[in-house]
Enzyme design. Structure first.
Site, short mmCIF file in Angstrom:
data_model
loop_
_atom_site.label_atom_id
_atom_site.label_comp_id
_atom_site.label_asym_id
_atom_site.label_seq_id
_atom_site.Cartn_x
_atom_site.Cartn_y
_atom_site.Cartn_z
N GLU A 1 0.83 -1.33 0.02
CA GLU A 1 -0.01 -0.01 -0.01
C GLU A 1 0.63 1.17 0.18
OE1 GLU A 1 -3.93 0.15 2.42
OE2 GLU A 1 -2.37 1.03 3.62
N GLU B 1 7.55 30.01 -7.44
CA GLU B 1 8.80 29.01 -6.91
C GLU B 1 9.95 29.70 -6.98
OE1 GLU B 1 9.84 24.94 -8.91
OE2 GLU B 1 9.87 26.43 -10.50
N TYR C 1 5.70 12.28 -6.69
CA TYR C 1 5.77 13.16 -5.48
C TYR C 1 4.14 13.38 -5.75
CZ TYR C 1 7.86 16.94 -8.11
OH TYR C 1 8.19 17.68 -9.13
N ASP D 1 18.25 26.06 -11.47
CA ASP D 1 19.09 25.46 -10.33
C ASP D 1 20.29 26.11 -10.36
OD1 ASP D 1 16.85 24.13 -9.66
OD2 ASP D 1 17.46 21.99 -10.17
N HIS E 1 14.12 23.26 -4.38
CA HIS E 1 12.93 24.08 -4.61
C HIS E 1 11.76 24.42 -3.68
CE1 HIS E 1 13.85 22.12 -8.75
NE2 HIS E 1 14.61 23.16 -8.67
N LYS F 1 5.12 17.78 0.32
CA LYS F 1 5.28 16.73 -0.71
C LYS F 1 5.55 15.20 -0.12
CE LYS F 1 7.90 19.95 -3.58
NZ LYS F 1 8.90 20.48 -4.50
N ASN G 1 2.96 14.28 -9.45
CA ASN G 1 3.94 14.65 -10.40
C ASN G 1 4.86 13.47 -10.63
OD1 ASN G 1 3.19 17.42 -10.47
ND2 ASN G 1 4.16 17.86 -8.72
#
Length: 181
Positions: A28, A142, A131, A168, A62, A71, A49
């Site tokens: 699960e 962001e 995620y 980045d 991020h 997340k 995602n």
């Protein structure tokens, strides 16, 4: 499901109970009730995602300054070193990080709550990373903190320069970054 606390109490590792035999395995990957028990609150996920990256690709660090995202992350192919950095200015663990190897083999998941910057580096030939997020992606909010900020001091398990996106490469130092109160 086995819950492993980290040195930052809000970040937890979740190891599912896996049932396997000569046919394969079953586990699960998410249960709302058990997850709420593990983190001490109920959250609603609104977006899933999926990314695939090659060895040495580093994504992060991020976060979204508004519409902050919690997340729940895991790997379904390959292996990554996953990192969460506390960027809540009022937190006793502000600027500290935790990291763990997540892989298709160990099936671990990491909960990265709102108020944390997140990143990972691929340490296998390639990796597929999934995620669930508690809010929608909002590119206008962001932000990115430099993966190699010496004030944070993440010990990435890599011995060559990482492969970074243009975004980045422009990550800010924590001292310059817009963070949470």
């Amino acid at each position: 499901m086995k819950i492993q606390n980290t040195k930052i109490p809000d970040v937890v590792l979740i190891e599912p109970t896996v049932f396997g035999d000569d046919r394969g395995f079953f586990f699960e990957s998410f249960n709302e009730h058990r997850f709420a028990e593990a983190i001490g609150k109920t959250v609603q996920f609104v977006q899933d995602n999926h990314s695939k990256s090659a060895r040495g690709v580093l994504r992060g660090l991020h976060y979204q300054i508004q519409q902050a995202q919690g997340k729940l992350v895991r790997v379904v192919s390959g292996e990554v070193f996953d990192v969460a950095v506390d960027i809540r200015k009022s937190s006793p663990t502000f600027g500290q990080w935790v990291g763990a190897v997540l892989s298709a083999e160990n099936k671990r998941q990491m909960w990265v709550p709102e108020g944390f910057a997140h990143g990972f580096v691929v340490i296998s030939e390639s990796a597929e990373f999934l995620y669930k997020t508690t809010d929608y992606w909002a590119p206008e909010y962001e932000r990115c903190i430099a993966w190699n900020d010496p004030a944070i001091g993440i010990q990435w398990p890599i011995d060559v320069p990482p492969v970074l996106s243009g975004k980045d490469q422009k990550g800010l130092q924590l001292v310059e970054a817009e963070v949470f109160a």
